[in-house]
Structures are given as structure tokens and as C-alpha cells.
Design a protein around this motif. Structure first.
Motif, PDB file in Angstrom:
ATOM      1  N   ASN A 114       0.452  -0.380 -11.201  1.00 48.10           N
ATOM      2  CA  ASN A 114       0.267   0.556 -10.092  1.00 48.10           C
ATOM      3  C   ASN A 114       1.591   0.859  -9.399  1.00 48.10           C
ATOM      4  OD1 ASN A 114      -2.494   0.949 -10.378  1.00 48.10           O
ATOM      5  ND2 ASN A 114      -3.013  -0.811  -9.092  1.00 48.10           N
ATOM      6  N   TYR A 115       2.420  -0.153  -9.225  1.00 49.44           N
ATOM      7  CA  TYR A 115       3.723   0.056  -8.598  1.00 49.44           C
ATOM      8  C   TYR A 115       4.575   1.012  -9.425  1.00 49.44           C
ATOM      9  CZ  TYR A 115       2.900  -3.788  -5.289  1.00 49.44           C
ATOM     10  OH  TYR A 115       2.410  -4.585  -4.289  1.00 49.44           O
TER      11      TYR A 115
ATOM     12  N   SER B 100      -0.689  -5.849  -9.592  1.00 49.63           N
ATOM     13  CA  SER B 100      -0.415  -4.464  -9.226  1.00 49.63           C
ATOM     14  C   SER B 100       0.844  -3.915  -9.883  1.00 49.63           C
ATOM     15  CB  SER B 100      -0.266  -4.363  -7.705  1.00 49.63           C
ATOM     16  OG  SER B 100      -1.399  -4.893  -7.054  1.00 49.63           O
TER      17      SER B 100
ATOM     18  N   GLU C  25       0.843  -1.195   0.000  1.00 49.99           N
ATOM     19  CA  GLU C  25       0.000   0.000   0.000  1.00 49.99           C
ATOM     20  C   GLU C  25       0.887   1.257   0.000  1.00 49.99           C
ATOM     21  OE1 GLU C  25      -3.148   0.100  -0.320  1.00 49.99           O
ATOM     22  OE2 GLU C  25      -3.761  -1.981   0.093  1.00 49.99           O
ATOM     23  N   PRO C  26       0.528   2.271  -0.793  1.00 48.14           N
ATOM     24  CA  PRO C  26       1.326   3.500  -0.847  1.00 48.14           C
ATOM     25  C   PRO C  26       1.025   4.428   0.345  1.00 48.14           C
ATOM     26  CG  PRO C  26      -0.497   3.646  -2.393  1.00 48.14           C
ATOM     27  CD  PRO C  26      -0.558   2.261  -1.805  1.00 48.14           C
TER      28      PRO C  26
ATOM     29  N   LEU D 176       5.979   5.421   1.287  1.00 51.19           N
ATOM     30  CA  LEU D 176       6.541   6.400   0.365  1.00 51.19           C
ATOM     31  C   LEU D 176       7.838   6.992   0.930  1.00 51.19           C
ATOM     32  CD1 LEU D 176       3.253   8.204  -0.750  1.00 51.19           C
ATOM     33  CD2 LEU D 176       4.582   6.502  -2.017  1.00 51.19           C
TER      34      LEU D 176
ATOM     35  N   ARG E  55       3.561   3.408 -11.182  1.00 51.85           N
ATOM     36  CA  ARG E  55       3.019   4.762 -11.035  1.00 51.85           C
ATOM     37  C   ARG E  55       3.261   5.323  -9.637  1.00 51.85           C
ATOM     38  NH1 ARG E  55      -1.906   6.336  -9.231  1.00 51.85           N
ATOM     39  NH2 ARG E  55      -2.609   4.159  -9.201  1.00 51.85           N
ATOM     40  N   GLN E  56       3.239   4.440  -8.631  1.00 56.90           N
ATOM     41  CA  GLN E  56       3.260   4.924  -7.252  1.00 56.90           C
ATOM     42  C   GLN E  56       4.669   5.011  -6.670  1.00 56.90           C
ATOM     43  OE1 GLN E  56       0.755   1.925  -5.599  1.00 56.90           O
ATOM     44  NE2 GLN E  56      -1.166   2.939  -6.141  1.00 56.90           N
TER      45      GLN E  56
END
Length: 528
Positions: free
Chosen positions: A424-425, A421, A392-393, A398, A427-428
Motif C-alpha cells: 500500500n505504501y 502495508s 494514513e494517506p 500526502l 502505491r500511495q
């Protein structure tokens, strides 16, 4: 799974029962498949023998027609009938020579004209067929001779044994075939022998002609059943093995379900049983080692080396993977640091992490402790994110990734394209490398869809300025394809299998230009 140090007696029922349960499906399946295979081989052997017999009957029908055509001319002067003899040879494709005899004396031949040679009726089976090992014209060359008689006169026609040999070879590929005429027989080698042909080890069949006095023997060699099983039922055999393994595993688990996996992993961690194994990663071009991926292996005191898929999923589920990875990183650093001179500057060391490692900033301390063992710039630590648990970001996550990046720790996205994911990884988080899953690499030259996906991943990495590592490279075709498409790093059995520390150090020291291991260190490494 070995989750306890206390083991049952070696030959106790607890040990033997899972093996018996695992072997039972395989034995039953093999018994059924063997029976079916033997039944099919028997039918195939009979069909082949029948087909060969019918083919030889066709040949003999041609010989019989020629002999009966010439039979009325037996007793006439050779000069008057020699042309007729040669006409029959020309007219019939199987007829090699025609002959006439009178009072058991062969007096006229299509080959020589006037002739003088006795005809022994006893040489012919039922006075009709003779499988002979050549004559004065072609000694050692098999001949099948047909005799038709009327009183003391008659006609003799012959066929070259190579026609019979061709039938045995072409019709019965993979089978042991023989033709027998009386006390003589011939196999696929074309040699005429006396006696009875050997009986085949599998599916022996003997088919006797109803028109002429010969028989055909067929069968298969001793290893035929096994060869058919391996060639025809690989998928079924694999399924039986899987079913047996599954049944044995379930039985084993049921017997030992009362044991505590968590306690067993804690015991193994305290006993320092989790060892680093290293699989090299090579760079494009010269294919020199650019780094290694550190893989966790469990050396159990009684069961030996345990496969990671048997304990890592549980360790991740229970949260013990963090402590195990910390111990693995420490063991790796302590093992490599004394031999850092063997490593090129910028040597990558990859460690797998999961979502559990990203819940606090403790991973920073682990990475700092790892890098502190090496001279600055000698080692580049790469953390490989797996997707068995979702990361989870969160603000902590972060911050963790930001500080790892500032520290110079690289982040690789492992098994890219197989999780839910991956995009998503990208991007995050700040990702440095993509690792192509071996399932896509294995499809190079095969499955077009997977290959298109592979090409798309490579193209995506280029557009995002990411490094790329291909896992599971096993063939030169895969290696060259990846190199042509710009994949910078490769990893797989083609280059090296995962190896313990001792083998890694010896391999590094054996490279041209590498410093030699100290003589005092080599024996210690081998003992380790």
C-alpha cells in the motif's frame, strides 16, 4: 527497563531477586539435563566396554581354537609339526604366530621353526594370558599371548596388539578405553604399561570377561558432560535461557511497575541521553561506504547502554518518539557537520520515522534544519518508514511527502516484506528505496521459500525503478548473492557494527584519500 534515575541499592533484594528468578529455571533445567546426560554416559560407557570385551573374546576364541588344535602335537619334533603351526596361522585371521613348548621350554615356532626359549608360567595371568610389550621380532609392538597347556607341554598363540588397538579406537570413539591383563594394560595408543589404568573422570566402567582373564575399562574425559549438553540440547538450553530471561524480566517489571516510563523518557531527553549510533551502508562493487543509518541508543547514567527494543516501542506508543527523533537529528547534524569534509558528496544519512512524524508538517522543519548544517549536495537525507504504526494517506501526509520529495529528501521503506502495508505504501507514496528485512537475507542458501520472496522483492524493485538496500548481511555468501542479483546497497555486521560518532569519524578519516582529522579535534572526539 531503566525508567528512573533513582536506583535501589546495588545489592538490595530488588536488584538480586530478578536475577535469582531468571537463573532458577536455568539451574533446575541444567541439573535435570546433567543428571540425564550422566546417566546416559554411564550406560553408553558400559555398553562400549561390553562390546569391546566381546570383540576381544572373539579374538581370543580364535587364539584358543588354534592353540587347542595344536595342543596334541606338543612334544613332537619341530620338523614334523612346523607345517601344522603355519597352517593355523594361515587359517586364523587374528593369529599372528603359533608355538609349542615342552617342559617350560619353547622349542618350535611358526616363524623360525626350531627354537629355544624358556616359558615363564608366572608371566601369564591365570597361566593363560600375557599382554606383552613386543618380542625379539617386533620390539615395542604390543602382543596378546594365549597359552594352552596339558601337563608340562602346551601351545602358545599370539595376536598382534594392533587388532586390540583398532577395537579400542573404532568401537569407543570419544571414550577413554583400556584393556587390562593382570598387571599390564594398554590404551588406544597401543603402548603396554604396568600397573592400573587411570580412572576416567566421567562414567568410569570396568567390565571383566567371564571367559578369559582380562577386563576392559571405559569412561569419558572431564569435559564430556558439558560437550554433550552443548551438542545435544542447544534448543533446550536456549529455551531455558529465554524462560529465565522472561521470568527475570517479568519479576523486574513487577518490582518497578510503579515507576513512570513517560517521566523517565522525558528525563532522559532533557539530559540528552539519546545518542546517535551509525551503521554504514556500502555500495555494490567497491563496497565503499555510501552512507549510514542513524540508530538511536540510550546511554543511561547508571545502567549504561540500553537496547533500543526496550524503550523505542514505548516511545512510539506514547508519542514521545517525535521529540526524541528531533533531538537525534540535531545531535547527528551537530556531530557530523564540523567534519563534513570527511563525507563524499551525496553521502546518505538515514533516519527512522514512524506514523507519528507524518501527522503534521513539522518534519519538514526538522529536515530543513538538518540539511542546513551541511554544504549543498554533501548529504542526502533519507527517511526510513517503519510499519509499527500505520501511516494514513491523509491530505497532510500526502502534502508532507510531496514537499519532502521537492526538498530532495529520500524515502525508504524499512523492513520491506514483513509489515502489513508495504505494498500500500508503494502505491500511495513516492518511495525511493526498499530495505530488505534481515530475516530474508539470513535465509540465503537455506530456506527456499524465503529466498524466493527475496528474489521477488529484488525483481519488484527493478520493475518499479527503486533503489534497494539489504539489511543484516553477515556472511560473504550473502554479500556475493545480493551483489549478483543487482542489490545496490548492503548493510550488516559483515561490513561494520553500529558505532558511536567518534568511531565513525575515525573510520572515515582512515579511508584512503580522506582528509585527516585536525589534531585538535581527535582528542575531543575520543573524549566525546
Amino acid at each position: 527497563m531503566p525508567f528512573t534515575a533513582r536506583r535501589p541499592a546495588r545489592w538490595s533484594w530488588r536488584t538480586l531477586l530478578p536475577w535469582a528468578v531468571a537463573v532458577l529455571p536455568l539451574l533446575c533445567g541444567l541439573a535435570v539435563m546433567r543428571w540425564q546426560t550422566e546417566h546416559e554416559l554411564q550406560a553408553s560407557s558400559r555398553a562400549t566396554a561390553t562390546e569391546v570385551s566381546e570383540h576381544i573374546e572373539t579374538i581370543l576364541a580364535s587364539l584358543s581354537a588354534a592353540a587347542n588344535q595344536l595342543l596334541p602335537k606338543a612334544g613332537q619334533p619341530c620338523a614334523e609339526v612346523q607345517l601344522a603351526l603355519r597352517v593355523e596361522v594361515t587359517r586364523n585371521a587374528f593369529v599372528r604366530s603359533t608355538n609349542l613348548f615342552d617342559h617350560d621350554n619353547l622349542y618350535c615356532s611358526s616363524l623360525f621353526g626350531d627354537f629355544d626359549e624358556p616359558v615363564q608360567v608366572n608371566d601369564y595371568t591365570d597361566g593363560q594370558l600375557w599382554l606383552m610389550d613386543g618380542n625379539s621380532v617386533t620390539p615395542g609392538q604390543a602382543l596378546l599371548v594365549y597359552r594352552a597347556s596339558q601337563g608340562s607341554r602346551g601351545a602358545i598363540t599370539t595376536v598382534d596388539g594392533r587388532h586390540l588397538q583398532s577395537a579400542l579406537r573404532l568401537i569407543g570413539k570419544g571414550e577413554a578405553l583400556q584393556i587390562q591383563v593382570g598387571k599390564h594394560w594398554m590404551g588406544e595408543d597401543g603402548v603396554v604399561r604396568d600397573g592400573t589404568p587411570p580412572v576416567a573422570a566421567n562414567a568410569p566402567v570396568s567390565v571383566a570377561s567371564s571367559r578369559y582373564p582380562f577386563s576392559v575399562h571405559s569412561g569419558y574425559p572431564a569435559d564430556k558432560v558439558g560437550a554433550v549438553l552443548r551438542a545435544r540440547y542447544p534448543a533446550l538450553l536456549s529455551l531455558l535461557l529465554l524462560l529465565g530471561a522472561f521470568a527475570g524480566a517479568v519479576c523486574h517489571w513487577q518490582i518497578r511497575r510503579a515507576n513512570s516510563p513517560r517521566a523517565e523518557l522525558d528525563r532522559a531527553l532533557q539530559a540528552n541521553e539519546f545518542l546517535p549510533y551509525f551503521q554504514p551502508v556500502v555500495r555494490k562493487g567497491d563496497y565503499r561506504w555510501a552512507g549510514v543509518e542513524v540508530l538511536m541508543r540510550w546511554r543511561h547514567p547508571s545502567e549504561g547502554l540500553v537496547r533500543p527494543d526496550l524503550f523505542i516501542p514505548y516511545a512510539e506508543h506514547s508519542g514521545q518518539i517525535v521529540a526524541m527523533t528531533r533531538a537525534l537529528m540535531l545531535n547527528t547534524a551537530q556531530g557530523l557537520a564540523p567534519h563534513a569534509a570527511l563525507l563524499e558528496d551525496g553521502f546518505h544519512v538515514g533516519i527512522n520515522i514512524t506514523a507519528d512524524h507524518c501527522r503534521d508538517l513539522g518534519l519538514l522543519d526538522d529536515c530543513q534544519a538538518f540539511l542546513a548544517h551541511f554544504p549543498p549536495g554533501r548529504v542526502v537525507l533519507t527517511l526510513e518508514l517503519t510499519e509499527r504504526k500505520l501511516i494514513e494517506p491523509t491530505p497532510v501526509t500526502l502534502e508532507l511527502f510531496e514537499k519532502l520529495n521537492a526538498m530532495g529528501v529520500m524515502i525508504a521503506l524499512d523492513d520491506f516484506g514483513t509489515g502489513q502495508s508495504s505494498l500500500n505504501y508503494l502505491r500511495q507514496f513516492k518511495i525511493d528505496y526498499l530495505k530488505i528485512d534481515q530475516s530474508f537475507v539470513a535465509m540465503i542458501g537455506g530456506d527456499a521459500l524465503s529466498q524466493h520472496i527475496l528474489d521477488s522483492i529484488i525483481e519488484l524493485s527493478g520493475k518499479l525503478a527503486l533503489g534497494i538496500v539489504a539489511e543484516g548481511v553477515e556472511t560473504e555468501v550473502q554479500r556475493d548473492y545480493l551483489a549478483r542479483h543487482g542489490v545496490g546497497f548492503q548493510q550488516g555486521y559483515l561490513f561494520a557494527r553500529p558505532m558511536p560518532l567518534a568511531e565513525l569519524l575515525l573510520a572515515l578519516a582512515s579511508r584512503p584519500g580522506s582528509p585527516r582529522l585536525p589534531q585538535a579535534a581527535a582528542p575531543e572526539i575520543m573524549r566525546g
